[in-house]
Scaffold this active site. Structure first.
Site, PDB file in Angstrom:
ATOM      1  N   GLN A  49       0.817  -1.213   0.000  1.00 53.91           N
ATOM      2  CA  GLN A  49       0.000   0.000   0.000  1.00 53.91           C
ATOM      3  C   GLN A  49       0.855   1.270   0.000  1.00 53.91           C
ATOM      4  O   GLN A  49       0.353   2.369  -0.208  1.00 53.91           O
ATOM      5  CB  GLN A  49      -0.958   0.012   1.200  1.00 53.91           C
ATOM      6  CG  GLN A  49      -1.989  -1.103   1.136  1.00 53.91           C
ATOM      7  CD  GLN A  49      -2.925  -1.074   2.332  1.00 53.91           C
ATOM      8  OE1 GLN A  49      -2.602  -1.598   3.380  1.00 53.91           O
ATOM      9  NE2 GLN A  49      -4.063  -0.420   2.181  1.00 53.91           N
ATOM     10  N   CYS A  94     -10.885  -0.432   3.035  1.00 57.27           N
ATOM     11  CA  CYS A  94      -9.443  -0.501   2.819  1.00 57.27           C
ATOM     12  C   CYS A  94      -8.934   0.894   2.463  1.00 57.27           C
ATOM     13  O   CYS A  94      -9.545   1.582   1.656  1.00 57.27           O
ATOM     14  CB  CYS A  94      -9.159  -1.477   1.676  1.00 57.27           C
ATOM     15  SG  CYS A  94      -7.419  -1.651   1.287  1.00 57.27           S
ATOM     16  N   LEU A  95      -7.817   1.283   3.058  1.00 56.67           N
ATOM     17  CA  LEU A  95      -7.262   2.614   2.761  1.00 56.67           C
ATOM     18  C   LEU A  95      -6.881   2.749   1.284  1.00 56.67           C
ATOM     19  O   LEU A  95      -6.831   3.859   0.765  1.00 56.67           O
ATOM     20  CB  LEU A  95      -6.031   2.891   3.636  1.00 56.67           C
ATOM     21  CG  LEU A  95      -6.280   3.033   5.148  1.00 56.67           C
ATOM     22  CD1 LEU A  95      -4.969   3.231   5.883  1.00 56.67           C
ATOM     23  CD2 LEU A  95      -7.244   4.169   5.456  1.00 56.67           C
ATOM     24  N   HIS A 136      -6.907  -9.697   6.331  1.00 55.54           N
ATOM     25  CA  HIS A 136      -7.009  -8.649   5.308  1.00 55.54           C
ATOM     26  C   HIS A 136      -5.607  -8.214   4.865  1.00 55.54           C
ATOM     27  O   HIS A 136      -5.340  -8.053   3.665  1.00 55.54           O
ATOM     28  CB  HIS A 136      -7.808  -7.477   5.897  1.00 55.54           C
ATOM     29  CG  HIS A 136      -7.952  -6.282   5.008  1.00 55.54           C
ATOM     30  ND1 HIS A 136      -9.175  -5.852   4.532  1.00 55.54           N
ATOM     31  CD2 HIS A 136      -7.042  -5.401   4.510  1.00 55.54           C
ATOM     32  CE1 HIS A 136      -8.989  -4.779   3.767  1.00 55.54           C
ATOM     33  NE2 HIS A 136      -7.711  -4.474   3.752  1.00 55.54           N
ATOM     34  N   GLU A 137      -4.712  -8.040   5.846  1.00 55.53           N
ATOM     35  CA  GLU A 137      -3.350  -7.574   5.510  1.00 55.53           C
ATOM     36  C   GLU A 137      -2.548  -8.665   4.788  1.00 55.53           C
ATOM     37  O   GLU A 137      -1.794  -8.375   3.858  1.00 55.53           O
ATOM     38  CB  GLU A 137      -2.614  -7.102   6.764  1.00 55.53           C
ATOM     39  CG  GLU A 137      -3.286  -5.937   7.504  1.00 55.53           C
ATOM     40  CD  GLU A 137      -3.691  -4.780   6.617  1.00 55.53           C
ATOM     41  OE1 GLU A 137      -2.970  -4.486   5.650  1.00 55.53           O
ATOM     42  OE2 GLU A 137      -4.753  -4.178   6.876  1.00 55.53           O
ATOM     43  N   HIS A 140      -3.321  -8.633   1.254  1.00 52.81           N
ATOM     44  CA  HIS A 140      -2.551  -7.611   0.527  1.00 52.81           C
ATOM     45  C   HIS A 140      -1.195  -8.153   0.084  1.00 52.81           C
ATOM     46  O   HIS A 140      -0.726  -7.854  -1.014  1.00 52.81           O
ATOM     47  CB  HIS A 140      -2.298  -6.386   1.410  1.00 52.81           C
ATOM     48  CG  HIS A 140      -3.398  -5.368   1.404  1.00 52.81           C
ATOM     49  ND1 HIS A 140      -3.808  -4.730   0.262  1.00 52.81           N
ATOM     50  CD2 HIS A 140      -4.172  -4.876   2.401  1.00 52.81           C
ATOM     51  CE1 HIS A 140      -4.789  -3.879   0.561  1.00 52.81           C
ATOM     52  NE2 HIS A 140      -5.028  -3.958   1.852  1.00 52.81           N
TER      53      HIS A 140
HETATM   54 ZN    ZN Z   1      -6.529  -2.996   2.851  1.00 56.13          ZN
END
Ligand code: ZN
Length: 157
Positions: A49, A94-95, A136-137, A140
């Site tokens: 990210q 999610c950012l 979730h991470e 990614h």
């Molecule tokens: Zn995310």
């Protein structure tokens, strides 16, 4: 450092490489990730990210009433070694996908192995919100986004 966004962003869609050695640069990256996560009011943030395909994420649970609580985690090269049969549904955002939300079903409890920010091997059991953040991470780090796991994506502006 700026956040990488967009569901088709190439970096977000690329599986990340394991960290070989915890160098001063890696430690600095973790500091930046922690800072950025809090600046955006996030509960987790993964290195892709920030445009870096390395297997690192940070996480800390947050509640509206009490703010950040519990332990701050910085984990490297995480591997899920056990998932509960029991699942639960929860809304995720999610950012890297501003304004998008969706209900995602995930195992309720997980066990994972990783390195902490000092390079120590750790084994963690997590349930509820923390288990969800970790999953979730880790998604990614595998080039996956929560929208891949939900049938209905809502857009709220
Ligand atoms: Zn995310």
């Amino acid at each position: 450092m700026e956040l990488v966004t967009g569901k088709d962003n190439e970096i977000l869609r690329t599986p990340s490489q394991p960290v070989e050695k915890i160098t001063p640069e890696i430690r600095e990256l973790i500091r930046q990730m922690k800072k950025l996560m809090k600046q955006y009011g996030g509960i987790g943030l993964a290195a892709p990210q920030l445009g870096i395909n390395l297997q690192i994420f940070v996480a800390q649970a947050y509640s509206q009433e009490r703010g950040y609580q519990g332990k701050f985690y910085a984990l490297l090269n995480p591997k899920i070694i056990n998932l509960s049969q029991q699942t639960e549904k929860m809304e995720e955002g999610c950012l890297s996908l501003p304004h998008l939300y969706g209900e995602v079903e995930r195992p309720k409890r997980i066990v994972l192995e990783a390195l902490d920010e000092f390079g120590n091997k750790v084994k963690l059991k997590a349930s509820g919100l923390l288990a969800r953040i970790f999953q979730h991470e880790i998604d990614h780090l595998n080039g996956k986004l929560f929208i891949d796991r939900t049938k209905r994506v809502k857009e709220l502006k």
